[in-house]
Enzyme design. Structure first.
Site, PDB file in Angstrom:
ATOM      1  N   TYR A 117       0.838  -1.199   0.000  1.00 24.80           N
ATOM      2  CA  TYR A 117       0.000   0.000   0.000  1.00 24.80           C
ATOM      3  C   TYR A 117       0.876   1.254   0.000  1.00 24.80           C
ATOM      4  O   TYR A 117       1.703   1.446   0.884  1.00 24.80           O
ATOM      5  CB  TYR A 117      -0.896   0.002   1.232  1.00 24.80           C
ATOM      6  CG  TYR A 117      -2.226   0.658   0.981  1.00 24.80           C
ATOM      7  CD1 TYR A 117      -3.372  -0.108   0.760  1.00 24.80           C
ATOM      8  CD2 TYR A 117      -2.341   2.041   0.935  1.00 24.80           C
ATOM      9  CE1 TYR A 117      -4.597   0.493   0.507  1.00 24.80           C
ATOM     10  CE2 TYR A 117      -3.557   2.647   0.682  1.00 24.80           C
ATOM     11  CZ  TYR A 117      -4.690   1.871   0.467  1.00 24.80           C
ATOM     12  OH  TYR A 117      -5.891   2.470   0.219  1.00 24.80           O
ATOM     13  N   ASP A 236     -10.758   2.016  10.634  1.00 23.48           N
ATOM     14  CA  ASP A 236     -11.876   2.217   9.726  1.00 23.48           C
ATOM     15  C   ASP A 236     -12.468   0.835   9.450  1.00 23.48           C
ATOM     16  O   ASP A 236     -12.022  -0.181  10.001  1.00 23.48           O
ATOM     17  CB  ASP A 236     -11.462   2.982   8.465  1.00 23.48           C
ATOM     18  CG  ASP A 236     -10.532   2.226   7.531  1.00 23.48           C
ATOM     19  OD1 ASP A 236     -10.253   1.026   7.768  1.00 23.48           O
ATOM     20  OD2 ASP A 236     -10.069   2.827   6.544  1.00 23.48           O
ATOM     21  N   CYS A 237     -13.495   0.759   8.590  1.00 24.34           N
ATOM     22  CA  CYS A 237     -14.211  -0.513   8.458  1.00 24.34           C
ATOM     23  C   CYS A 237     -13.325  -1.631   7.902  1.00 24.34           C
ATOM     24  O   CYS A 237     -13.289  -2.739   8.445  1.00 24.34           O
ATOM     25  CB  CYS A 237     -15.469  -0.335   7.615  1.00 24.34           C
ATOM     26  SG  CYS A 237     -15.212   0.121   5.879  1.00 24.34           S
ATOM     27  N   SER A 238     -12.594  -1.342   6.829  1.00 26.90           N
ATOM     28  CA  SER A 238     -11.768  -2.382   6.225  1.00 26.90           C
ATOM     29  C   SER A 238     -10.450  -2.570   6.973  1.00 26.90           C
ATOM     30  O   SER A 238      -9.872  -3.666   6.958  1.00 26.90           O
ATOM     31  CB  SER A 238     -11.494  -2.067   4.752  1.00 26.90           C
ATOM     32  OG  SER A 238     -10.865  -0.803   4.603  1.00 26.90           O
ATOM     33  N   ASP A 255      -8.291  -2.817   1.508  1.00 29.46           N
ATOM     34  CA  ASP A 255      -9.490  -2.017   1.295  1.00 29.46           C
ATOM     35  C   ASP A 255     -10.716  -2.889   1.041  1.00 29.46           C
ATOM     36  O   ASP A 255     -10.617  -3.991   0.481  1.00 29.46           O
ATOM     37  CB  ASP A 255      -9.296  -1.065   0.112  1.00 29.46           C
ATOM     38  CG  ASP A 255      -8.312   0.059   0.430  1.00 29.46           C
ATOM     39  OD1 ASP A 255      -8.112   0.352   1.621  1.00 29.46           O
ATOM     40  OD2 ASP A 255      -7.749   0.633  -0.526  1.00 29.46           O
ATOM     41  N   SER A 256     -11.887  -2.357   1.395  1.00 30.20           N
ATOM     42  CA  SER A 256     -13.120  -3.147   1.311  1.00 30.20           C
ATOM     43  C   SER A 256     -13.431  -3.590  -0.108  1.00 30.20           C
ATOM     44  O   SER A 256     -13.844  -4.737  -0.326  1.00 30.20           O
ATOM     45  CB  SER A 256     -14.291  -2.352   1.897  1.00 30.20           C
ATOM     46  OG  SER A 256     -14.472  -1.120   1.222  1.00 30.20           O
ATOM     47  N   HIS A 290     -18.677  -0.133   2.439  1.00 31.57           N
ATOM     48  CA  HIS A 290     -18.580  -0.599   3.824  1.00 31.57           C
ATOM     49  C   HIS A 290     -18.412  -2.112   3.876  1.00 31.57           C
ATOM     50  O   HIS A 290     -18.871  -2.845   2.983  1.00 31.57           O
ATOM     51  CB  HIS A 290     -19.825  -0.193   4.605  1.00 31.57           C
ATOM     52  CG  HIS A 290     -19.696  -0.411   6.083  1.00 31.57           C
ATOM     53  ND1 HIS A 290     -18.747   0.225   6.856  1.00 31.57           N
ATOM     54  CD2 HIS A 290     -20.392  -1.219   6.943  1.00 31.57           C
ATOM     55  CE1 HIS A 290     -18.879  -0.157   8.112  1.00 31.57           C
ATOM     56  NE2 HIS A 290     -19.852  -1.040   8.191  1.00 31.57           N
ATOM     57  N   HIS A 302     -18.683  -4.405  13.333  1.00 29.69           N
ATOM     58  CA  HIS A 302     -18.044  -3.533  12.348  1.00 29.69           C
ATOM     59  C   HIS A 302     -17.615  -2.225  13.008  1.00 29.69           C
ATOM     60  O   HIS A 302     -18.007  -1.912  14.137  1.00 29.69           O
ATOM     61  CB  HIS A 302     -18.996  -3.259  11.185  1.00 29.69           C
ATOM     62  CG  HIS A 302     -20.208  -2.431  11.560  1.00 29.69           C
ATOM     63  ND1 HIS A 302     -20.822  -1.565  10.686  1.00 29.69           N
ATOM     64  CD2 HIS A 302     -20.917  -2.328  12.724  1.00 29.69           C
ATOM     65  CE1 HIS A 302     -21.863  -0.982  11.274  1.00 29.69           C
ATOM     66  NE2 HIS A 302     -21.941  -1.417  12.500  1.00 29.69           N
TER      67      HIS A 302
END
Length: 332
Positions: A117, A236-238, A255-256, A290, A302
């Protein structure tokens, strides 16, 4: 002959460390490592705001930073902060510009770059460390609590640095109820054995059951959300799902939208605990926005948004009820 350190005898295998370390130091091509507890990786050197100063130092102050921001301030990170990396993680330096370096976080899979990344960080937050590289063959202590402290003394009284869940540091010595671990640039530090699990290497982490993933995720209930966060100071979510799986030896994309393309496709009617569930705009037909982890009975755990904390919700009774996109399974 063994070396003596702070009253303990170190294994004889480390007696030649100084000579080997010098040999590594003579090389012009050795690795870079994260040298702060949580490295924030920015979209550009111009992306940080004045309020982000605690995240730009060495050492960083992650609690001070996150607790000083309002929900609106956190939303302001969108598009400016890309991801985070943990103390001791290896990074590849791609480019340098003044006091900044563009890096790739090698442990975070992304189609953006094969090396890992990408993003920008202050140079003072990464370090070239021949000694730390030399010790990568040693057993690894992985932090299992949301955060844990490194200590300067074996009595565990003088705190040195608070580090995150899933931080992995080489083990130099195992004492009673404590470990001596190596750091990228600050020598050896002590840590409470109760805060970590020791593995020979990542490949020896036991394959988890879904209940293991859920128990790990539940440690972070009520932890405030942080855009791009991947640490026990904020997810964060992911970043949440990526880190939970990573802690159990399963490296999924960062990433999601990329998590939603990997693993094995699962029908909504066949969801099992541990599956990842994804949600998208336009009633589930648009871009994914999400991800959560399914925990059975129509529920997920989550990290939702800057106004919230890690929580469990019944999907059908939540704001995500009409936006289900797909589900993926990463457990065999």
């Amino acid at each position: 002959m063994a070396l003596t350190l702070t009253g303990f005898m170190l294994p004889a295998a480390f007696a030649g460390e100084a000579e080997a370390m010098q040999g590594a130091a003579d090389s012009k091509d050795y690795s870079h490592y994260v040298d702060v507890s949580v490295l924030s990786v920015w979209a550009s050197p111009e992306a940080p705001r004045n309020m982000d100063a605690p995240a730009l130092q060495n050492p960083v102050q992650p609690r001070q930073w996150t607790e000083s921001m309002s929900a609106a301030d956190k939303r302001g990170l969108l598009g400016n902060l890309d991801t985070q990396a943990l103390y001791g993680m290896e990074v590849e330096v791609l480019q340098e510009e003044g006091n900044w370096a563009k890096i790739a976080v090698e442990e975070q899979q992304t189609p953006k770059l094969a090396a890992g990344y990408p993003g920008w960080v202050p140079k003072e937050q990464i370090t070239e460390s021949p000694r730390f590289e030399l010790l990568q063959h040693a057993e690894t202590a992985q932090v299992t609590d949301p955060t844990a402290f490194l200590y300067d003394d074996r009595s565990l009284e003088t705190k040195s640095l608070e580090i995150s869940f899933n931080t992995r540091l080489p083990v130099v010595f195992e004492g009673e109820n404590k470990l001596l671990v190596a750091t990228p640039s600050d020598g050896n530090k002590w840590i409470d054995s109760g805060d970590v699990t020791v593995y020979e290497d990542e490949s020896t982490i036991p394959e988890p059951e879904a209940s293991d993933l859920q128990a790990t995720a539940e440690q972070f209930m009520n932890l405030p959300y942080l855009w791009a966060g991947t640490s026990g100071f904020g997810f964060d979510c992911s970043g949440f799902t990526h880190t939970i799986y990573k802690a159990h030896g399963i490296n999924i994309p960062r990433d999601s939208k990329d998590q939603a393309r990997s693993g094995t496709a699962v029908e909504r009617s066949n969801l099992q605990k541990g599956d990842l569930v994804f949600f998208a705009y336009n009633g589930g037909t648009g871009n994914i926005h999400h991800v959560g982890m399914y925990i059975g009975d129509g529920r997920m755990i989550h990290s939702p948004n800057s106004d919230s904390t890690v929580e469990k919700v019944t999907i059908a009774a939540s704001e995500y009820a009409g936006s289900f996109h797909n589900a993926r399974r990463y457990l065999d």
